[in-house]
Design an enzyme around this catalytic site. Structure first.
Site, mmCIF file in Angstrom:
data_model
loop_
_atom_site.group_PDB
_atom_site.id
_atom_site.type_symbol
_atom_site.label_atom_id
_atom_site.label_comp_id
_atom_site.label_asym_id
_atom_site.label_seq_id
_atom_site.Cartn_x
_atom_site.Cartn_y
_atom_site.Cartn_z
ATOM 1 N N GLY A 1 10.195 11.879 5.382
ATOM 2 C CA GLY A 1 9.317 11.309 4.425
ATOM 3 C C GLY A 1 7.619 10.173 5.089
ATOM 4 O O GLY A 1 8.028 9.558 4.384
ATOM 5 N N ASN B 1 -0.054 -3.168 6.169
ATOM 6 C CA ASN B 1 0.268 -3.441 6.917
ATOM 7 C C ASN B 1 0.829 -4.788 7.867
ATOM 8 O O ASN B 1 -0.429 -4.965 7.651
ATOM 9 C CB ASN B 1 0.361 -2.480 8.353
ATOM 10 C CG ASN B 1 1.216 -0.962 7.729
ATOM 11 O OD1 ASN B 1 1.188 -0.987 6.903
ATOM 12 N ND2 ASN B 1 2.404 -0.518 9.011
ATOM 13 N N ASN C 1 -0.748 4.681 15.808
ATOM 14 C CA ASN C 1 0.485 3.847 16.226
ATOM 15 C C ASN C 1 0.616 4.065 17.506
ATOM 16 O O ASN C 1 1.243 2.813 17.866
ATOM 17 C CB ASN C 1 2.008 3.857 15.153
ATOM 18 C CG ASN C 1 2.334 3.679 14.029
ATOM 19 O OD1 ASN C 1 1.302 3.703 13.014
ATOM 20 N ND2 ASN C 1 3.212 5.088 13.029
ATOM 21 N N ASP D 1 1.018 -1.079 -0.224
ATOM 22 C CA ASP D 1 0.228 0.379 0.237
ATOM 23 C C ASP D 1 0.565 1.289 -0.286
ATOM 24 O O ASP D 1 0.277 2.424 -0.412
ATOM 25 C CB ASP D 1 -0.643 -0.015 1.049
ATOM 26 C CG ASP D 1 -0.188 -0.022 2.925
ATOM 27 O OD1 ASP D 1 0.781 -0.361 2.477
ATOM 28 O OD2 ASP D 1 -0.722 -0.535 3.547
ATOM 29 N N GLU D 2 2.163 0.973 0.416
ATOM 30 C CA GLU D 2 2.833 2.090 0.606
ATOM 31 C C GLU D 2 3.276 2.807 -1.296
ATOM 32 O O GLU D 2 3.674 3.926 -1.449
ATOM 33 C CB GLU D 2 4.578 1.559 1.632
ATOM 34 C CG GLU D 2 4.258 1.507 2.587
ATOM 35 C CD GLU D 2 5.194 1.344 3.419
ATOM 36 O OE1 GLU D 2 6.353 2.010 2.942
ATOM 37 O OE2 GLU D 2 5.269 0.583 3.740
#
Length: 292
Positions: free
Chosen positions: A231, A135, A205, A83-84
């Protein structure tokens, strides 16, 4: 990691490099029907420090596999992307047709491989399929990754190093749900198409860190905010309706999946302690967390 299948007559292990053209060619001569490319340099932090390894494995390695597959008539080639490659999204969720905007060398190398695979479908009619997953978490995940580094640090009563303000959002997909999705796409997917594989479990997170500590009955004071990495994408989110049309949905509840993962690491310290005690891991950890 392969103990479960090491005695199966259908299984063969070859220790090699996917960028080794002679080796890959020799293996594909065995008339392989399906090739699934799991192999990649995959850790964002390492890609920032050493992009060359990621270009070599993720892009050139994919090229080597594609060329050998074209030469030897592989029936289906499944490229596992991420997905990144889409970059960050403030609201909503990415669909497969959205543009790719990778923001670090890892995701850029995966985007390059992703599009290289598609080009082999468009140019050579190689039967390519591509998946982009969110993830992963679960057993046997290398303890550089977010969930296992936090679990194993907590088990050792060490700080949990959390980048920035801890509010970055990721979608969590249990590893066996991902594997089921790959099997479905390999068998039922339309050639030349991309399929998003999402977990439907978006969490900040810091929520994940707190959940680990809660399960282990440890204080949140172990959470240590560290300097953010360059980034760092704020939010990932995938729309996986297209994959649902093939009959797949994620089966694992996030909280149960996380608890099962924690229990696995608790019961298998023989596996991860030897990794974390090695110089390769210690050098990485010192560079990316202790010096921030």
């Amino acid at each position: 990691n392969l103990k479960d299948v090491q005695d199966d007559s259908r299984y063969k292990f070859v220790h090699g490099d996917i960028a080794d053209e002679a080796l890959v060619d020799s293996l594909l001569k065995e008339k392989i029907d399906y090739l699934v490319n799991f192999a990649a340099e995959s850790h964002v932090d390492r890609s920032i420090g050493n992009p060359a390894d990621f270009i070599q494995t993720d892009i050139f390695g994919a090229y080597v596999l594609l060329e050998a597959s074209r030469k030897h008539g592989v029936k289906r080639f499944l490229q596992i992307s991420t997905d990144e490659v889409y970059g960050s999204i403030e609201s909503g969720a990415f669909v497969e047709q959205d543009r790719l905007m990778p923001s670090n060398p890892y995701s850029a190398s995966k985007a390059g491989a992703d599009r290289l695979c598609y080009s082999y479908w468009a140019t050579y009619n190689l039967p390519v399929l591509i998946t982009r997953a969110s993830n992963n978490y679960g057993p046997y995940q290398y303890p550089e990754k977010f969930v296992p580094v936090f679990i194993t640090n907590a088990l050792e009563n060490k700080n949990l190093p959390l980048y920035g303000d801890g509010l970055n959002i990721r979608d969590w997909l249990y590893v066996t749900d991902h594997c089921r999705a790959l099997e479905v796409v390999l068998e039922k997917g339309k050639l030349g198409e991309v399929y998003n594989v999402g977990g439907g479990s978006e969490k900040q997170n810091i929520e994940v860190a707190r959940g680990i500590l809660e399960k282990l009955e440890l204080s949140e004071s172990l959470i240590q905010l560290v300097k953010d990495r360059p980034g760092h994408d704020r939010r990932y989110s995938l729309n996986f309706d297209k994959l649902k049309t093939l009959g797949w949905v994620p089966l694992h509840d996030y909280k149960k999946g996380l608890n099962d993962t924690i229990n696995w690491y608790k019961c298998n310290d023989w596996w991860w302690k030897k990794i974390k005690s090695g110089d390769h891991y210690k050098d990485y950890y010192d560079q990316h967390y202790n010096k921030r």
